[in-house]
Write a protein that holds these residues in place. Structure first.
Motif, PDB file in Angstrom:
ATOM      1  N   ASP A   1       2.387   1.742  -3.417  1.00 42.03           N
ATOM      2  CA  ASP A   1       1.390   2.248  -4.358  1.00 42.03           C
ATOM      3  C   ASP A   1       1.093   3.723  -4.117  1.00 42.03           C
ATOM      4  O   ASP A   1       0.901   4.492  -5.060  1.00 42.03           O
ATOM      5  CB  ASP A   1       0.100   1.436  -4.260  1.00 42.03           C
ATOM      6  CG  ASP A   1       0.270   0.011  -4.771  1.00 42.03           C
ATOM      7  OD1 ASP A   1       1.187  -0.222  -5.584  1.00 42.03           O
ATOM      8  OD2 ASP A   1      -0.510  -0.861  -4.355  1.00 42.03           O
ATOM      9  N   ARG A   2       1.070   4.134  -2.853  1.00 45.54           N
ATOM     10  CA  ARG A   2       0.837   5.553  -2.526  1.00 45.54           C
ATOM     11  C   ARG A   2       1.983   6.424  -3.042  1.00 45.54           C
ATOM     12  O   ARG A   2       1.756   7.510  -3.573  1.00 45.54           O
ATOM     13  CB  ARG A   2       0.693   5.752  -1.014  1.00 45.54           C
ATOM     14  CG  ARG A   2      -0.497   5.074  -0.413  1.00 45.54           C
ATOM     15  CD  ARG A   2      -1.697   5.962  -0.460  1.00 45.54           C
ATOM     16  NE  ARG A   2      -2.804   5.300   0.237  1.00 45.54           N
ATOM     17  CZ  ARG A   2      -4.035   5.705   0.156  1.00 45.54           C
ATOM     18  NH1 ARG A   2      -4.333   6.767  -0.540  1.00 45.54           N
ATOM     19  NH2 ARG A   2      -4.992   5.066   0.776  1.00 45.54           N
TER      20      ARG A   2
ATOM     21  N   LYS B   1      -5.170   5.852  -8.661  1.00 43.59           N
ATOM     22  CA  LYS B   1      -4.428   4.930  -7.798  1.00 43.59           C
ATOM     23  C   LYS B   1      -4.704   5.231  -6.332  1.00 43.59           C
ATOM     24  O   LYS B   1      -4.831   4.311  -5.520  1.00 43.59           O
ATOM     25  CB  LYS B   1      -2.926   5.017  -8.077  1.00 43.59           C
ATOM     26  CG  LYS B   1      -2.516   4.361  -9.373  1.00 43.59           C
ATOM     27  CD  LYS B   1      -1.019   4.472  -9.585  1.00 43.59           C
ATOM     28  CE  LYS B   1      -0.584   3.896 -10.901  1.00 43.59           C
ATOM     29  NZ  LYS B   1       0.863   4.025 -11.104  1.00 43.59           N
TER      30      LYS B   1
ATOM     31  N   LYS C   1      -9.000  -0.194  -0.849  1.00 45.18           N
ATOM     32  CA  LYS C   1      -8.275  -1.314  -0.217  1.00 45.18           C
ATOM     33  C   LYS C   1      -8.162  -1.114   1.296  1.00 45.18           C
ATOM     34  O   LYS C   1      -8.352  -2.043   2.066  1.00 45.18           O
ATOM     35  CB  LYS C   1      -6.876  -1.458  -0.819  1.00 45.18           C
ATOM     36  CG  LYS C   1      -6.828  -2.021  -2.208  1.00 45.18           C
ATOM     37  CD  LYS C   1      -5.369  -2.117  -2.645  1.00 45.18           C
ATOM     38  CE  LYS C   1      -5.191  -2.577  -4.047  1.00 45.18           C
ATOM     39  NZ  LYS C   1      -3.758  -2.619  -4.420  1.00 45.18           N
ATOM     40  N   ASP C   2      -7.857   0.111   1.698  1.00 46.82           N
ATOM     41  CA  ASP C   2      -7.736   0.407   3.131  1.00 46.82           C
ATOM     42  C   ASP C   2      -9.080   0.190   3.837  1.00 46.82           C
ATOM     43  O   ASP C   2      -9.112  -0.357   4.936  1.00 46.82           O
ATOM     44  CB  ASP C   2      -7.272   1.848   3.355  1.00 46.82           C
ATOM     45  CG  ASP C   2      -5.819   2.054   2.996  1.00 46.82           C
ATOM     46  OD1 ASP C   2      -5.081   1.046   2.857  1.00 46.82           O
ATOM     47  OD2 ASP C   2      -5.405   3.223   2.850  1.00 46.82           O
TER      48      ASP C   2
ATOM     49  N   GLU D   1      -6.378   2.674  -3.540  1.00 54.00           N
ATOM     50  CA  GLU D   1      -5.766   2.416  -2.236  1.00 54.00           C
ATOM     51  C   GLU D   1      -6.728   2.743  -1.094  1.00 54.00           C
ATOM     52  O   GLU D   1      -6.761   2.048  -0.084  1.00 54.00           O
ATOM     53  CB  GLU D   1      -4.470   3.215  -2.071  1.00 54.00           C
ATOM     54  CG  GLU D   1      -3.321   2.639  -2.865  1.00 54.00           C
ATOM     55  CD  GLU D   1      -3.070   1.172  -2.558  1.00 54.00           C
ATOM     56  OE1 GLU D   1      -2.951   0.797  -1.374  1.00 54.00           O
ATOM     57  OE2 GLU D   1      -3.013   0.389  -3.513  1.00 54.00           O
TER      58      GLU D   1
ATOM     59  N   GLY E   1       0.818  -1.206   0.000  1.00 52.59           N
ATOM     60  CA  GLY E   1       0.000   0.000   0.000  1.00 52.59           C
ATOM     61  C   GLY E   1       0.848   1.251   0.000  1.00 52.59           C
ATOM     62  O   GLY E   1       0.562   2.204  -0.709  1.00 52.59           O
TER      63      GLY E   1
END
Length: 81
Positions: A28-29, A68, A75-76, A72, A25
Motif C-alpha cells: 500500500d505504501r 493512502k 493502521k500502523d 497506513e 502495508g
C-alpha cells in the motif's frame, strides 16, 4: 479453527498473519508513492500544455496518494497497540 498447516509451517498462525499485514502495508505504501509521483507528472504536464483538466487530475492523484499514506499511518498506530 486454525488449519493444521498454519502451525506446522512458518512458525504459527499469528506470525503468518503479522507477516501478511506487513507485506500488505508495504504494498500500500508503494502504491501511494506511485500515485503521488504519477500525480506530480500529470500536474506538470498539465501546466506545460495549459491543460487544466490534466493538472487537476494530477492534483487528485497526489491527494489520493496522501490519503493512502494517512490510512497506513492509522493502521500502523493500531497495530502497535
Amino acid at each position: 479453527m486454525i488449519p493444521p498447516t498454519a502451525t506446522a509451517i512458518g512458525g504459527g498462525f499469528d506470525q503468518q498473519l503479522a507477516r501478511k499485514e506487513e507485506t500488505m502495508g508495504l504494498d500500500d505504501r508503494v502504491e501511494s508513492a506511485a500515485d503521488k509521483v504519477k500525480g506530480k507528472a500529470k500536474e506538470a504536464a498539465g501546466k506545460i500544455t495549459d491543460d487544466k483538466n490534466l493538472e487537476a487530475e494530477g492534483k487528485m492523484d497526489q491527494a489520493k496518494g496522501k490519503l493512502k499514506d494517512a490510512v497506513e499511518d492509522v493502521k500502523d498506530a493500531v497495530r502497535k497497540d
